[in-house]
Design a protein around this motif. Sequence first.
Motif, PDB file in Angstrom:
ATOM      1  N   HIS A 153      -8.934   2.235   1.651  1.00  0.00           N
ATOM      2  CA  HIS A 153      -8.542   2.070   3.182  1.00  0.00           C
ATOM      3  C   HIS A 153      -9.852   1.707   3.937  1.00  0.00           C
ATOM      4  CE1 HIS A 153      -6.158   5.461   1.145  1.00  0.00           C
ATOM      5  NE2 HIS A 153      -5.075   5.180   2.034  1.00  0.00           N
ATOM      6  N   ASP A 165       2.779   3.098   3.019  1.00  0.00           N
ATOM      7  CA  ASP A 165       1.681   4.122   3.040  1.00  0.00           C
ATOM      8  C   ASP A 165       2.368   5.449   2.789  1.00  0.00           C
ATOM      9  OD1 ASP A 165      -0.764   5.356   2.872  1.00  0.00           O
ATOM     10  OD2 ASP A 165      -0.900   5.315   5.212  1.00  0.00           O
ATOM     11  N   HIS A 219       1.090   5.482  -1.819  1.00  0.00           N
ATOM     12  CA  HIS A 219       0.692   6.641  -2.792  1.00  0.00           C
ATOM     13  C   HIS A 219       1.706   7.312  -3.520  1.00  0.00           C
ATOM     14  CE1 HIS A 219      -3.396   6.851  -0.507  1.00  0.00           C
ATOM     15  NE2 HIS A 219      -2.471   6.234   0.424  1.00  0.00           N
ATOM     16  N   HIS A 235       0.953  -1.134  -0.152  1.00  0.00           N
ATOM     17  CA  HIS A 235      -0.222  -0.014  -0.020  1.00  0.00           C
ATOM     18  C   HIS A 235       0.993   1.190   0.068  1.00  0.00           C
ATOM     19  CE1 HIS A 235      -3.291   2.657   0.763  1.00  0.00           C
ATOM     20  NE2 HIS A 235      -2.630   3.078   1.785  1.00  0.00           N
ATOM     21  N   HIS A 250      -4.597  -0.404   6.458  1.00  0.00           N
ATOM     22  CA  HIS A 250      -4.765  -0.323   7.869  1.00  0.00           C
ATOM     23  C   HIS A 250      -5.489  -1.149   8.592  1.00  0.00           C
ATOM     24  CE1 HIS A 250      -2.712   3.146   6.553  1.00  0.00           C
ATOM     25  NE2 HIS A 250      -3.559   3.763   5.884  1.00  0.00           N
TER      26      HIS A 250
END
Length: 432
Positions: free
Chosen positions: A228, A318, A75, A73, A267
């Motif tokens: 998420h 993340d 971005h 995960h 998460h």
Amino acid sequence: MQYMSLQIRSSFVHCLADPSISDKAVEYLADGVLSIANGHVTSIAAFDPSIHKNQQQLDLRGKLIVPGFVDTHIHYPQVDIIGSYGEQLLQWLEKYTFPKEASFSDEAVAQDAATFFLDELVSNGTTTALVFGTVHKESVDAFFNAALKRRLRMICGKVMMDRNAPDNVCDTAQSSYDDSKALIEKWHGRDRLGYAVTPRFAPTSSTEQLAMAGKLLDEYPTVHLHTHISENHDECEWVAKLFPQSEDYLGVYEAHGLVKKRSVFAHGLHLSDSEWQRLSKADAAVSHCPCSNLFIGSGLFNAKKARQYNVNWGLGSDVGGGDSFSLLRVSNEAYKVQQLQGQKLSPLDALYRATLGGAIALDLDNYIGNFETNKEADFVVLDPQATPLLKRRSSNSKDWQDQLFALLMLGDDRAVYDTYILGQSAKLKTSA
Ligand code: GUN
Ligand code: ZN
């Protein structure tokens, strides 16, 4: 170059299964030879002078080679806001994230960020990642073009968000469907690239948009779902208010057909037992992102629950909520998060989650995650002598597992001597 064959002599460690379940799960070779042809593993074996002596090998003795790291995960558009001060999730999104992501409507901005981001991943030994783009479809084109050039195994998707955010980062239910569909047709399954349908999180999608996400998954059953869940207490309360008809957070996604194999939920810090159980039943996966959970103050991941309910989970950086690209740093924080709860994450557990466990979470374990024959030859050459401190600590290691633990706890990109993508060196460092 991709089609060269290559033999490397070094120390190796890789997982064949989950080490917390099977004691035959890990293979360690103090002096081994990895053979590669056409970008794939042909064999791994202990060095045997009667077989290997007269063959040409790249000599990397003194290093430790592990499979390429899998970041479940991250971005890419948040690379420029990493390490931003003082906010928890919802304010952090408003203050830092949405304004930065708005600039990705400009393809040149997206191209520049994608290039930097992928270089950073490779410098940190990450060869596979599940990646958020922005709401703009140009952001995903820029990302996949850059990933294709490097022949990395990457999954990415255009963010779907049609409410509760500024207009310049919003789409509509229909445009998100149309744009995602066009991107799937263009990119999914091309070389080592895959598409993830990516609704940001429940609060920024209308029920119409979540239904469109479900429709895409029905139409393209091999794509991923990436979103998420249950990260921050205010977020969870907000979801309960926005979706009063839903029994809980996971129920919002279930109601739209979004919880299945190849669904990855980042998460999962505040999940109920029922939610854990339903994730397990659906064969969905969770991405544990401890750097982010500590940096933006979200909470502690309960690995014991994941184990109890047999839910697949991997590690995620993340970035930019997380403050490091390094899955070594992420392993360090994952260890501490379990320590705070009186639980242990062993060095083998951490290695598993950063490699094969992550590959299983992404349903990519047929291709990557260890050195089994025919798998793609993505791997990381770690240097136990990379820094003065590592050198000193390594000389005091009592065995290979202790050495591995020291690398996981003290390492970062400085400990990555080189990264190989499909058997080809990224040539990060040239001197021994
Ligand atoms: N929840 C919704 N969007 C985001 C994001 O960009 N980062 C994190 N950490 N959580 C989110
Ligand atoms: Zn995230």
